[in-house]
Design a protein around this motif. Structure first.
Motif, PDB file in Angstrom:
ATOM      1  N   UNK A  32       0.820  -1.219   0.000  1.00 52.08           N
ATOM      2  CA  UNK A  32       0.000   0.000   0.000  1.00 52.08           C
ATOM      3  C   UNK A  32       0.851   1.265   0.000  1.00 52.08           C
ATOM      4  N   UNK A  33       2.032   1.186   0.589  1.00 55.39           N
ATOM      5  CA  UNK A  33       2.924   2.343   0.652  1.00 55.39           C
ATOM      6  C   UNK A  33       3.788   2.476  -0.603  1.00 55.39           C
ATOM      7  N   UNK A  34       3.604   1.582  -1.562  1.00 56.96           N
ATOM      8  CA  UNK A  34       4.357   1.670  -2.810  1.00 56.96           C
ATOM      9  C   UNK A  34       5.554   0.747  -2.865  1.00 56.96           C
ATOM     10  N   UNK A  35       5.699  -0.117  -1.885  1.00 52.02           N
ATOM     11  CA  UNK A  35       6.799  -1.071  -1.880  1.00 52.02           C
ATOM     12  C   UNK A  35       6.419  -2.349  -2.612  1.00 52.02           C
ATOM     13  N   UNK A  36       7.389  -3.232  -2.747  1.00 44.85           N
ATOM     14  CA  UNK A  36       7.170  -4.498  -3.440  1.00 44.85           C
ATOM     15  C   UNK A  36       7.748  -5.619  -2.586  1.00 44.85           C
ATOM     16  N   UNK A  37       6.896  -6.525  -2.129  1.00 45.68           N
ATOM     17  CA  UNK A  37       7.339  -7.659  -1.315  1.00 45.68           C
ATOM     18  C   UNK A  37       7.960  -8.691  -2.248  1.00 45.68           C
ATOM     19  N   UNK A  38       9.213  -9.061  -1.969  1.00 45.82           N
ATOM     20  CA  UNK A  38       9.894 -10.032  -2.825  1.00 45.82           C
ATOM     21  C   UNK A  38       9.924 -11.427  -2.217  1.00 45.82           C
ATOM     22  N   UNK A  39       9.843 -11.520  -0.881  1.00 44.39           N
ATOM     23  CA  UNK A  39       9.886 -12.839  -0.244  1.00 44.39           C
ATOM     24  C   UNK A  39       9.278 -12.768   1.146  1.00 44.39           C
ATOM     25  N   UNK A  40       8.490 -13.773   1.477  1.00 43.36           N
ATOM     26  CA  UNK A  40       7.956 -13.926   2.833  1.00 43.36           C
ATOM     27  C   UNK A  40       8.326 -15.328   3.285  1.00 43.36           C
ATOM     28  N   UNK A  55       7.386 -13.483  27.358  1.00 40.37           N
ATOM     29  CA  UNK A  55       7.271 -14.624  26.443  1.00 40.37           C
ATOM     30  C   UNK A  55       8.641 -15.264  26.281  1.00 40.37           C
ATOM     31  N   UNK A  56       8.679 -16.596  26.307  1.00 43.71           N
ATOM     32  CA  UNK A  56       9.930 -17.327  26.111  1.00 43.71           C
ATOM     33  C   UNK A  56      10.077 -17.822  24.673  1.00 43.71           C
ATOM     34  N   UNK A  57       9.003 -17.772  23.894  1.00 46.26           N
ATOM     35  CA  UNK A  57       9.080 -18.170  22.493  1.00 46.26           C
ATOM     36  C   UNK A  57       8.223 -17.225  21.666  1.00 46.26           C
ATOM     37  N   UNK A  58       8.416 -17.289  20.352  1.00 45.47           N
ATOM     38  CA  UNK A  58       7.664 -16.417  19.464  1.00 45.47           C
ATOM     39  C   UNK A  58       7.614 -17.002  18.067  1.00 45.47           C
ATOM     40  N   UNK A  59       6.739 -16.456  17.247  1.00 55.28           N
ATOM     41  CA  UNK A  59       6.569 -16.893  15.868  1.00 55.28           C
ATOM     42  C   UNK A  59       7.365 -15.942  14.980  1.00 55.28           C
ATOM     43  N   UNK A  60       8.408 -16.456  14.350  1.00 49.34           N
ATOM     44  CA  UNK A  60       9.339 -15.634  13.572  1.00 49.34           C
ATOM     45  C   UNK A  60       8.913 -15.546  12.105  1.00 49.34           C
ATOM     46  N   UNK A  61       9.022 -14.333  11.542  1.00 43.43           N
ATOM     47  CA  UNK A  61       8.687 -14.103  10.133  1.00 43.43           C
ATOM     48  C   UNK A  61       9.761 -13.206   9.521  1.00 43.43           C
TER      49      UNK A  61
END
Length: 98
Positions: A32-40, A55-61
């Motif tokens: 929306x801000x004009x960027x381009x996602x190349x990889x998730x 928290x001792x753990x988390x979901x990494x992205x």
């Protein structure tokens, strides 16, 4: 446009649908801000080295994207105020030598 990557850690107590919605929210913000996602790349739930916000753990992205510095600044602003994100780090990637 510059190349960036952002790694963020989502609260581990969210449901799978909510986690997916958080990832979608940030990728949509970039476009929306004009960027381009190349990889998730969703790394999944991992244990952290130390406790962060009780928290001792988390979901990494990991998200790689192209955009202007304004896109990265807006993404950082929204990540900072999001309750679902425990930690984040935005880095600018080196340009490829031609």
């Amino acid at each position: 446009m510059r190349n960036y990557e952002v790694v963020f850690v989502i609260r581990p107590d969210l449901e799978a649908e909510a986690t997916t919605a958080v990832v979608e929210k940030f990728t949509q913000l970039i476009t929306d801000q004009g960027g381009q996602v190349t990889r998730v790349d969703q790394w999944g739930k991992k244990r952290m080295a130390y406790e962060v916000r009780k928290y001792r753990e988390g979901y990494y992205v990991l998200v790689e994207f192209k955009g202007t510095p304004a896109v990265a600044q807006e993404l950082e602003r929204v990540l900072k105020i999001s309750d679902d994100v425990i930690r984040y780090l935005i880095t600018r990637l080196e340009e490829e030598a031609s």
